[in-house]
Motif scaffolding. Structure first.
Motif: not given
Length: 520
Positions: A224, A514, A516-520
């Motif tokens: 982030d 995390w 959001r990161t996993w979703g990206r």
């Protein structure tokens, strides 16, 4: 013809005079190198294990012996110097020339000044521990210049050896104080093999936890980075980076054969006074990683407390207190440890320790530990503690004195921040304080530990004497040594500082990052 006869007569007289003078000089030289003494037959034909090429001796030169039996006993006492090999090599001829000298026709041979002076350098341990007796001091009346001596022709086959915890080495930089030819063994003799293993397991566990926690924090910031790259929060990224790098330095010793490479010299002695030209750079590299990371980490902690304090003071205003100051943060936190590290390397005060498995400053010379570890950490405690307390007081003042200016949500946020800051900041401060206390404990007691170790080394020399004289063997042990518990507390506090610095991201917000990161 008469003139020529007179000339021949004058030359003859001159020649006779010169011959007479030479004979006179030779006689005075012999008188100078010998002294009248009662001669007696040798009761033993060998001195310190080497055969003597003469049959009579005298006890006149040995001021502490009145008989051959007493001289023999004194020689056995001097044999404790076998544990200092280079001293033993040069002192054997001197001892035999004094305690069992050649005596002939009522005159005893005096040892030469050169024979005496040869012992002064390698045998400084004698001067320091007991002092040379009067009859072994290199005065010209007892040790004339240029006197031949029968003992100087003897080949002494008895060589010295180093008793544990010292090991034999030809490297002068490895020699233990006043014991030429011997250095301290690589494995720290103040701790047992079991204590070494126990400490290594302890270090492996805590450094592994620290490296995992700090790596998670670094990864969270990177995930982030667009939102996290703001002061003062981003300072936590640099703090965790320092402790992450430091943990790598601590874990390096667990690679195959690495610990021996880091803390031991090629001759099997401790690495002391690094860097040196004839050793590998592994010790210096580990020192730079661990020390530079530690100093940078604790200085970043000061910057963090300062940034919090100034940010809290500006709450409710449009003023940006950190604008234009962040570059100074980097200048101070990276340059000050760099200067300290270079200074330590310049004075060659990096020492290895088999217990910790790393190289650090001041393991041997505790004055350097005071200057390069105690003083910086002490300043960190004073400055960081001041800003930490001021920051908490500022938040408390805003909440107490301006309740109408804050919404319920803002007041709740300040309460949460105060609680987190209090727990986080004071926990980190406490760990740094414990680290300071442990280093101070080492500094305060190191002189006593060194004295106790020296007494142990000398006691081992007395074991050699006792064995030869068939007397009771002394029980040798190191009376005062560092506390393993204190060393563990020190490491716990140091790694605990890194772990506590990583806890700032242990929140629900991190889970969302995390996710959001996993979703990206």
């Amino acid at each position: 013809m008469a003139g020529a006869g007179r000339l021949r007569c004058a030359l003859a007289c001159c020649l006779l005079g010169l011959l007479g003078g030479a004979a006179s000089l030779n006689g005075s030289s012999e008188d100078r190198c010998k002294r009248a003494a009662p001669c007696e037959a040798l009761r033993e034909s060998a001195c310190l294990g080497s055969p003597l090429p003469y049959a009579a001796t005298s006890t006149l030169l040995a001021g502490d012996s009145s008989s051959q039996a007493e001289a023999h006993d004194k020689l056995l006492l001097w044999s404790g110097l076998r544990n200092a090999p280079r001293c033993w090599d040069v002192i054997q001829p001197l001892l035999c020339a004094v305690y069992m000298p050649k005596c002939e026709d009522g005159k005893v041979e005096l040892p030469s000044q050169k024979l005496c002076q040869a012992t002064r350098g390698p045998c400084t341990i004698v001067e320091r521990e007991r002092g040379w007796p009067d009859f072994l001091k290199c005065t010209t009346d007892r040790f004339p210049e240029g006197c031949p001596n029968e003992v100087q022709n003897i080949k002494f086959n008895s060589s010295g050896r180093c008793e544990a915890p010292l090991v034999q080495t030809d490297n002068p930089k490895s020699w233990y104080e006043d014991v030429e030819g011997c250095g301290i063994q690589c494995q720290n003799p103040l701790f047992t093999q079991k204590e070494h293993r126990e400490m290594h397991v302890y270090i492996a566990a805590f450094s592994s936890v620290t490296i995992l926690c700090t790596f998670f924090t670094l990864a969270t910031f990177v995930a982030d980075w667009r939102n996290s790259n703001r002061y003062p929060a981003v300072i936590l990224f640099y703090v965790n980076a320092c402790f992450f790098a430091g943990s790598i330095g601590w874990l390096a010793q667990f690679m195959d054969g690495a610990r021996s490479e880091i803390v031991c010299r090629a001759d099997g002695t401790m690495r002391l006074g690094e860097p040196t030209s004839n050793e590998t750079l592994s010790c210096v590299i580990i020192f730079v990683i661990v020390y530079y990371s530690l100093m940078s980490g604790v200085i970043w902690f000061v910057m963090l407390t300062y940034a919090w304090h100034t940010s809290f003071k500006a709450l409710g205003t449009t003023y940006q207190p950190l604008a234009g100051k962040t570059s100074y943060f980097h200048l101070v936190t990276w340059s000050v440890p760099f200067v300290l590290t270079v200074a330590i390397l310049a004075v060659a005060q990096v020492d290895g320790d088999s217990v910790s498995g790393i190289c650090f400053v001041g393991y041997k010379n505790y004055h350097y530990r005071a200057g390069f570890v105690l003083a910086p950490i002490g300043l960190v405690l004073i400055i960081g503690g001041y800003f930490l307390i001021k920051g908490v007081m500022t938040l408390f003042s805003i909440k107490s004195n301006h309740p109408g200016l804050l919404s319920e949500k803002a007041a709740s946020k300040i309460n949460e921040t105060m609680l987190r800051l209090g727990i986080f900041g004071f926990l980190a401060f406490g760990f740094v304080f414990i680290t300071f206390g442990c280093h101070f404990y080492d500094f305060f007691n190191q002189a006593e530990w060194e004295r106790s170790f020296r007494e142990y080394v000398l006691c081992e020399a007395n074991v050699t004497i006792a064995t030869q004289t068939k007397k009771p063997i002394p029980d040798c042990g190191i009376k005062n040594r560092p506390s393993l518990l204190v060393e563990k507390i020190n490491l716990f506090a140091m790694f605990g500082t890194g772990i506590s610095m990583s806890t700032w991201v242990w929140t629900k917000a991190t889970l969302l990052i995390w996710k959001r990161t996993w979703g990206r």
